[in-house]
Design a protein around this motif. Sequence first.
Motif, PDB file in Angstrom:
ATOM      1  N   THR A  12     -29.441  76.308 -81.254  1.00 38.31           N
ATOM      2  CA  THR A  12     -28.504  77.140 -82.020  1.00 38.31           C
ATOM      3  C   THR A  12     -29.098  78.519 -82.271  1.00 38.31           C
ATOM      4  O   THR A  12     -28.443  79.548 -82.081  1.00 38.31           O
ATOM      5  N   ALA A  13     -30.362  78.539 -82.700  1.00 38.82           N
ATOM      6  CA  ALA A  13     -31.015  79.816 -82.976  1.00 38.82           C
ATOM      7  C   ALA A  13     -31.180  80.644 -81.713  1.00 38.82           C
ATOM      8  O   ALA A  13     -31.018  81.870 -81.711  1.00 38.82           O
ATOM      9  N   GLU A  14     -31.465  79.981 -80.603  1.00 42.14           N
ATOM     10  CA  GLU A  14     -31.701  80.695 -79.344  1.00 42.14           C
ATOM     11  C   GLU A  14     -30.422  81.322 -78.809  1.00 42.14           C
ATOM     12  O   GLU A  14     -30.440  82.409 -78.225  1.00 42.14           O
ATOM     13  N   GLN A  57     -22.749  78.185 -90.137  1.00 43.47           N
ATOM     14  CA  GLN A  57     -22.277  78.300 -91.510  1.00 43.47           C
ATOM     15  C   GLN A  57     -23.422  78.162 -92.514  1.00 43.47           C
ATOM     16  O   GLN A  57     -23.244  78.415 -93.696  1.00 43.47           O
ATOM     17  N   LEU A  58     -24.584  77.721 -92.001  1.00 41.43           N
ATOM     18  CA  LEU A  58     -25.776  77.600 -92.828  1.00 41.43           C
ATOM     19  C   LEU A  58     -26.929  78.306 -92.140  1.00 41.43           C
ATOM     20  O   LEU A  58     -27.116  78.171 -90.928  1.00 41.43           O
ATOM     21  N   SER A  59     -27.697  79.062 -92.902  1.00 43.68           N
ATOM     22  CA  SER A  59     -28.874  79.712 -92.341  1.00 43.68           C
ATOM     23  C   SER A  59     -29.985  78.690 -92.177  1.00 43.68           C
ATOM     24  O   SER A  59     -29.932  77.585 -92.747  1.00 43.68           O
ATOM     25  N   SER A  60     -30.998  79.065 -91.412  1.00 43.47           N
ATOM     26  CA  SER A  60     -32.114  78.140 -91.190  1.00 43.47           C
ATOM     27  C   SER A  60     -32.820  77.812 -92.501  1.00 43.47           C
ATOM     28  O   SER A  60     -33.214  76.666 -92.740  1.00 43.47           O
ATOM     29  N   ARG A  61     -32.983  78.805 -93.360  1.00 46.34           N
ATOM     30  CA  ARG A  61     -33.674  78.565 -94.624  1.00 46.34           C
ATOM     31  C   ARG A  61     -32.859  77.637 -95.520  1.00 46.34           C
ATOM     32  O   ARG A  61     -33.403  76.716 -96.143  1.00 46.34           O
ATOM     33  N   THR A  62     -31.544  77.870 -95.577  1.00 50.33           N
ATOM     34  CA  THR A  62     -30.685  77.010 -96.390  1.00 50.33           C
ATOM     35  C   THR A  62     -30.693  75.587 -95.860  1.00 50.33           C
ATOM     36  O   THR A  62     -30.802  74.612 -96.622  1.00 50.33           O
ATOM     37  N   ALA A  63     -30.562  75.459 -94.523  1.00 47.97           N
ATOM     38  CA  ALA A  63     -30.584  74.129 -93.904  1.00 47.97           C
ATOM     39  C   ALA A  63     -31.907  73.426 -94.195  1.00 47.97           C
ATOM     40  O   ALA A  63     -31.937  72.229 -94.499  1.00 47.97           O
ATOM     41  N   ALA A  64     -32.998  74.189 -94.124  1.00 52.18           N
ATOM     42  CA  ALA A  64     -34.314  73.597 -94.379  1.00 52.18           C
ATOM     43  C   ALA A  64     -34.427  73.116 -95.824  1.00 52.18           C
ATOM     44  O   ALA A  64     -34.977  72.033 -96.083  1.00 52.18           O
ATOM     45  N   ILE A  65     -33.910  73.916 -96.767  1.00 50.72           N
ATOM     46  CA  ILE A  65     -33.955  73.517 -98.181  1.00 50.72           C
ATOM     47  C   ILE A  65     -33.139  72.250 -98.410  1.00 50.72           C
ATOM     48  O   ILE A  65     -33.574  71.323 -99.120  1.00 50.72           O
ATOM     49  N   LEU A  66     -31.975  72.177 -97.795  1.00 50.36           N
ATOM     50  CA  LEU A  66     -31.125  71.002 -97.963  1.00 50.36           C
ATOM     51  C   LEU A  66     -31.770  69.763 -97.339  1.00 50.36           C
ATOM     52  O   LEU A  66     -31.757  68.675 -97.936  1.00 50.36           O
ATOM     53  N   LYS A 118     -28.676  86.995 -86.494  1.00 46.15           N
ATOM     54  CA  LYS A 118     -29.298  86.106 -87.451  1.00 46.15           C
ATOM     55  C   LYS A 118     -28.233  85.335 -88.225  1.00 46.15           C
ATOM     56  O   LYS A 118     -27.274  85.925 -88.726  1.00 46.15           O
ATOM     57  N   ILE A 119     -28.398  84.034 -88.293  1.00 47.72           N
ATOM     58  CA  ILE A 119     -27.405  83.189 -88.949  1.00 47.72           C
ATOM     59  C   ILE A 119     -27.505  83.364 -90.462  1.00 47.72           C
ATOM     60  O   ILE A 119     -28.574  83.292 -91.038  1.00 47.72           O
ATOM     61  N   LYS A 120     -26.341  83.604 -91.087  1.00 50.00           N
ATOM     62  CA  LYS A 120     -26.270  83.721 -92.540  1.00 50.00           C
ATOM     63  C   LYS A 120     -25.434  82.577 -93.096  1.00 50.00           C
ATOM     64  O   LYS A 120     -24.480  82.117 -92.468  1.00 50.00           O
TER      65      LYS A 120
END
Length: 894
Positions: free
Chosen positions: A365-367, A444-453, A372-374
Amino acid sequence: MSLLKSAKQNNFKEIKIAVSTSAICFIMYMVIFAFMHFYPFGGRSLAWCDFEQQYIPLLLELKNIIEKGGSFFLGKGGGGMNIYGVFLFFVSSPLSLLSLIPDKTNIIYFVNILTVIKLSLSGFTASFFLSKMFSKLPTSLNIVLSLTYTFSGYAMMYYQDNMWLDIMYLFPILLLSIYRLVYSEKSALYIVALTLSMIMNFYISFMNAIFIILGFGVILWCSGLKNKGRICLKFIISSVAAAMLSAFIWIPSALQFTTSGRGGTASKAFVSGSIFENYQDKFALLSCTSIVIAGIIFMLVKRNLYSKPIPKSMAIMLVLIIAAAFIDPINKFWHTGSYQAFPFRYGFMAVFLGISVCAFAFSDTAENSDKKIKSSAKITAITAAIVLLYCCGVGLIYKSVGNGLRSYVMSLWVRGKDAWIALLLGVSACTVYLIIIGFYRKQQLSSRTAAILIATVLSAEAFMNCKIYMGNARDVTQRYAQTIELADEINDNNFYRVKTMKRYFYSDMLEGMGFSSIAHYTSLTDGGFLHTAKALGYSSYWMDISTNGGTLVTDAFLMNKYMIGADSDMNSFYKKYNTDGIYKIYKNNVVLDGAVISKAAPYSLSGFKNSERLQASEFIAEKLLSSNDILEMQNDYSTENLSLTYKNGKYTAKIIDKSFPAYINYSFPVIGEKELYFDLFGNYSDNLSQPYFGAVNIYVNGKALDSSYPSKKSNGIIDCGTFADRYVSVKIKVNHSFEATSFGLGTIDTSKLSKAIKNSTTAPITLNDNKLYFTAGCDGWCYIPFVYNKGYSAEINGQKCKISNVMGSFMAVKVKSGDKLVLTFRPQGFIIGIVVSALGAGLCILLFALRKKKYTFPDTLEKTAAIAIKALWLVTFAALYFVSVVLWFWMKSN
């Protein structure tokens, strides 16, 4: 496109991420330990089951050898059995040397830290792998996905076999090395990883070898590379190099396995159970961190996404391992034919591959994102609410039934409500993970948000699972403290052995305390001695030889000079030696002070194997101690509501009317001083339970001596006490009908035994490293109470001589008065292993030189290598996934 080749991250950055992951893992475990009062934040230890029974005692034995001197070949337990393979099975990891830091009284606590160190290293290697393989994976997701590996079901459920965690943290490097070999044709890392795997645990390395064969074939096939022949040749040469380097490990260990008690049990265990056996435990292992299951589901739903070479290979390997795990005939082949418990011992492979396919979903997804995903505020709020709901559910389960989820820590199996709750927790967490993955992939979710969840869900899972598989286990620190305090209590410079009067603690603790004994429990317990110990009347089950049981005669021969027990256990020949603490030490006054020298030749002892267990004592007294009529069997008895017959070497007791009690009654005078014994033994099977277990209760002069005898913990000959010039009444209450091959009540004349021992000529034993020294006091045969092994060599006065195998497990050497006899032990295959390992080192040097000169192999050789690997892969796949199932059905039907 090769994800491996696209990884351009700086090595320092990758290591920094891996170190951060390792540190976070350590902190998380410390927080959980603080909450659950585990050391260093309380007095609890992680140790239970195999951790307490085997790993800690062997860690203590290693510590004793290094600190006080001893042999890495000749063990103190199991009657002086070969310990080399046992150490390589359990404590060959370099991390085992950390046990030198704490005092032996604190080892029970130190293993908490040692376990977390190993799990933190798993986080390090997992993170390093993900950085190398998925260069576009955001750092936050790299860390949190790596943490799921450290808190996985394999870590939670199998940490008791602590040595397996060494292979768990090594596996990501091993997998990385295979990809590196295929895509970069660099083999150094593969050789190192495979060699380390063999050194740290040769048993799990067998499973690694299966994976390497299947995995290499899959990775190479998926790669689409044209130079397959050259890669195959490098793979073969590198594998041979690693096998040669580790030959000093696996050659003697494989030979030792063939003589162990496990050698003859595989076929029976293989066909037992159903084709989908123990699926609850396997699911529980996978669902402890349910992102693994989420990854499997996502991979199956989005199959097209996994069409690229590397993710495709990971997906195929994952499917192969999951299929192997849940189809039990295949699973047992992975386990060398059988398992007693822990039915998914290679589960770390499935867990890590499941995490890897998840990592690809995030990395891809990132690639492929143009920007940058927000995070969407709305989606973040919805997902956070779902995560919070899940966490509340986990909290509710924890509070309401958390303390009651004990089936695993009580039995090693997830059963009943525990299985249903594991299913509920697994499905719930898996659903949440799939939602997070789905929203992330829709950007719909950033990497940081996904990581926190993900980290939040993981924290809830980790806390709950630590409670179930660690916190609910029984605390054994008090028992350990009461046991280890005995370690330095005996001051005796001569060779002696120690026994326990009952099974107060696990068998391996005697050698862990530094005592020589006949006790031992590992999968490499010597098979011949396991049988002989039973024949001598000592308690044992499965691969576990205990010291309780036997008679004064067998104790004398085996040099059981000191006893551990309580006042109520002792006969009058055991004199108090140390009376401090819960467990008391007593000294046996009727014991030989060395190897007995007898005129009886070994051939005259051939009848030993046909003796009943009490008669075996009479046999030893007659043949080796020249004492006749030492045993008197009490054949006059009466029965109530019971038919007791003897025919064709078998005693059969049948209760006539099950609605009424049944008894066997003995009443007889004891003239002189006698030791009274009772025996009931059925067969030499190593099953955990026997049909004759619990057959009787024993009462001596109205006093209850033993109930539900025999049992797993007590199936040796029962010492009923010392009696002199008095009547004795023995009542045997028969609880259920039984069949036995050895049965009866008998007395041993202690005055005759004492006289025989006093008049015996012995050769005192001096044990120095892996050598046994004797000086013969007369002509005859020196009968050595050490376990026979083909690795022994003998010299008399510097000249080689023959060793005879006697009574199934012991040794005899013909000597003359004044002879200096030396027995040297070296494990079978050790020398050839060392030679092969040295040649392997030479091969590695040659490979390095050829690489420097950019040597190319002939095309014919490369094509042959490609054909050989294809044939090896097909044979391995067919044997595992087809032949095993067909064989299982055929054996089941016959």
